[in-house]
Design a protein around this motif. Structure first.
Motif, mmCIF file in Angstrom:
data_model
loop_
_atom_site.group_PDB
_atom_site.id
_atom_site.type_symbol
_atom_site.label_atom_id
_atom_site.label_comp_id
_atom_site.label_asym_id
_atom_site.label_seq_id
_atom_site.Cartn_x
_atom_site.Cartn_y
_atom_site.Cartn_z
ATOM 1 N N PRO A 10 48.483 42.521 59.841
ATOM 2 C CA PRO A 10 48.371 41.229 58.560
ATOM 3 C C PRO A 10 46.881 40.814 59.155
ATOM 4 N N LEU A 11 46.301 40.439 57.610
ATOM 5 C CA LEU A 11 45.107 39.622 57.719
ATOM 6 C C LEU A 11 45.269 38.194 56.940
ATOM 7 N N ARG A 12 45.030 37.216 57.897
ATOM 8 C CA ARG A 12 44.913 35.927 57.178
ATOM 9 C C ARG A 12 43.497 35.549 56.722
ATOM 10 N N THR A 13 43.550 34.921 55.589
ATOM 11 C CA THR A 13 42.082 34.903 54.963
ATOM 12 C C THR A 13 42.087 33.164 54.581
ATOM 13 N N GLN A 14 41.064 32.484 55.369
ATOM 14 C CA GLN A 14 41.079 31.002 55.106
ATOM 15 C C GLN A 14 39.909 30.744 54.004
ATOM 16 N N CYS A 15 40.099 29.880 53.046
ATOM 17 C CA CYS A 15 39.245 29.439 52.132
ATOM 18 C C CYS A 15 38.953 27.918 52.230
ATOM 19 N N THR A 55 47.642 48.979 45.539
ATOM 20 C CA THR A 55 46.498 49.190 46.305
ATOM 21 C C THR A 55 45.483 48.208 45.843
ATOM 22 N N LYS A 56 45.596 47.446 45.008
ATOM 23 C CA LYS A 56 44.406 46.137 44.366
ATOM 24 C C LYS A 56 45.391 45.073 43.690
ATOM 25 N N ILE A 57 45.004 43.781 44.179
ATOM 26 C CA ILE A 57 45.737 42.757 43.503
ATOM 27 C C ILE A 57 44.554 41.668 43.168
ATOM 28 N N ASN A 58 44.698 41.596 41.832
ATOM 29 C CA ASN A 58 43.502 40.694 41.364
ATOM 30 C C ASN A 58 43.921 39.334 41.023
ATOM 31 N N GLY A 59 43.027 38.509 40.946
ATOM 32 C CA GLY A 59 43.221 37.030 40.624
ATOM 33 C C GLY A 59 44.165 36.209 41.187
ATOM 34 N N ILE A 60 43.977 36.050 42.554
ATOM 35 C CA ILE A 60 44.852 35.000 43.459
ATOM 36 C C ILE A 60 43.880 33.748 43.557
ATOM 37 N N TYR A 61 44.492 32.702 43.070
ATOM 38 C CA TYR A 61 43.663 31.357 42.999
ATOM 39 C C TYR A 61 44.202 30.687 44.055
ATOM 40 N N LEU A 62 43.257 30.046 44.984
ATOM 41 C CA LEU A 62 43.621 29.316 46.002
ATOM 42 C C LEU A 62 42.799 27.910 45.952
ATOM 43 N N LEU A 63 43.592 26.959 46.308
ATOM 44 C CA LEU A 63 42.902 25.382 46.482
ATOM 45 C C LEU A 63 42.104 25.168 47.805
ATOM 46 N N ALA A 64 41.349 24.217 47.755
ATOM 47 C CA ALA A 64 40.370 23.972 48.801
ATOM 48 C C ALA A 64 41.475 24.181 50.317
ATOM 49 N N ASN A 65 41.191 24.741 51.215
ATOM 50 C CA ASN A 65 41.687 24.810 52.615
ATOM 51 C C ASN A 65 42.937 25.514 52.272
ATOM 52 N N GLN A 66 43.161 26.435 51.602
ATOM 53 C CA GLN A 66 44.578 27.317 51.568
ATOM 54 C C GLN A 66 43.960 28.705 52.006
ATOM 55 N N ALA A 67 45.210 29.317 52.374
ATOM 56 C CA ALA A 67 44.793 30.724 52.902
ATOM 57 C C ALA A 67 45.830 31.752 52.244
ATOM 58 N N ILE A 68 45.507 33.120 52.338
ATOM 59 C CA ILE A 68 46.557 34.070 52.224
ATOM 60 C C ILE A 68 46.715 34.901 53.178
ATOM 61 N N GLU A 69 47.866 35.349 53.448
ATOM 62 C CA GLU A 69 48.051 36.381 54.444
ATOM 63 C C GLU A 69 48.376 37.740 54.006
ATOM 64 N N THR A 70 47.995 38.663 54.032
ATOM 65 C CA THR A 70 48.333 40.033 53.490
ATOM 66 C C THR A 70 48.866 40.762 54.634
ATOM 67 N N VAL A 78 42.747 45.771 55.115
ATOM 68 C CA VAL A 78 42.906 44.932 54.084
ATOM 69 C C VAL A 78 41.326 44.566 53.893
ATOM 70 N N PHE A 79 40.825 44.436 52.735
ATOM 71 C CA PHE A 79 39.736 44.113 52.085
ATOM 72 C C PHE A 79 40.058 42.970 51.198
ATOM 73 N N VAL A 80 39.341 41.719 51.311
ATOM 74 C CA VAL A 80 39.455 40.398 50.364
ATOM 75 C C VAL A 80 38.213 40.246 50.128
ATOM 76 N N SER A 81 38.018 40.176 48.688
ATOM 77 C CA SER A 81 36.759 39.733 47.975
ATOM 78 C C SER A 81 37.075 38.258 47.502
ATOM 79 N N ILE A 82 36.104 37.302 47.690
ATOM 80 C CA ILE A 82 36.358 35.847 47.692
ATOM 81 C C ILE A 82 35.284 35.307 46.729
ATOM 82 N N LEU A 83 35.713 34.660 45.763
ATOM 83 C CA LEU A 83 34.564 33.949 44.820
ATOM 84 C C LEU A 83 34.943 32.670 45.218
ATOM 85 N N GLU A 84 34.076 31.733 46.093
ATOM 86 C CA GLU A 84 34.120 30.284 46.257
ATOM 87 C C GLU A 84 33.597 29.432 45.274
#
Length: 165
Positions: A10-15, A55-70, A78-84
């Motif tokens: 599992p990969l946790r990605t913090q924004c 294999t690809k999930i697009n358009g996951i929107y996060l608020l400040a200081n939220q994270a996703i765990e894949t 897991v590769f996460v591309s993040i536009l902050e």
């Protein structure tokens, strides 16, 4: 700001800022179930964003200081591309996408119209859905491969550019 996160499930990605994420998974086993969970900055589970085979999930929107765990059932990469949205800039971010189908001979592919970049970190190139290495042309208008991708290969070029800097 465009940034990347990658690792094993599992990969946790913090924004730190409000963000849009695209998640790409390479499961160890075919048809593995992927679960993406929304987490608070403190790690509390807020809900399930996605659960299924993909294999690809697009358009996951996060608020400040939220994270996703894949998590990938059976494991994988897991590769996460993040536009902050970086609140330190008094500017906007322009984001572009251009898609191609390889003819098996061409090694250079133009960036999306209106983009001229000298920083390779603002560009991502996917070949058949997998992130691949490339060279940015000297004039900053295209990406180049050492060898032409195979015929009929799907190539997608993503770019981010700060405006008003």
């Amino acid at each position: 700001m465009l940034r990347n996160a990658y690792g094993k499930s599992p990969l946790r990605t913090q924004c730190a800022f409000k963000s849009e994420c695209n998640v790409f998974v390479s499961p160890t086993q075919k048809d593995s179930e992927v679960t993406i969970t929304l987490k608070s900055g403190a790690g509390a589970t807020l809900g399930v964003v996605f659960k299924g085979v993909a294999t690809k999930i697009n358009g996951i929107y996060l608020l400040a200081n939220q994270a996703i765990e894949t998590k990938i059932d059976g494991g994988g990469d897991v590769f996460v591309s993040i536009l902050e949205e970086n609140t330190n800039y008094q500017t906007g971010v322009s984001f572009g996408r251009e898609a191609y189908v390889s003819d098996g001979k061409t090694t250079s592919f133009a960036l999306p119209k209106g983009f001229c970049l000298q920083d390779k970190s603002l560009v991502q190139v996917f070949l058949e859905g997998l992130l691949v290495d490339f060279t940015l042309s000297k004039d900053g208008l295209s990406v180049e491969f050492a060898e032409a991708p195979f015929e009929n290969a799907s190539i997608v070029v993503y770019c981010a550019m700060l405006q008003g800097v």
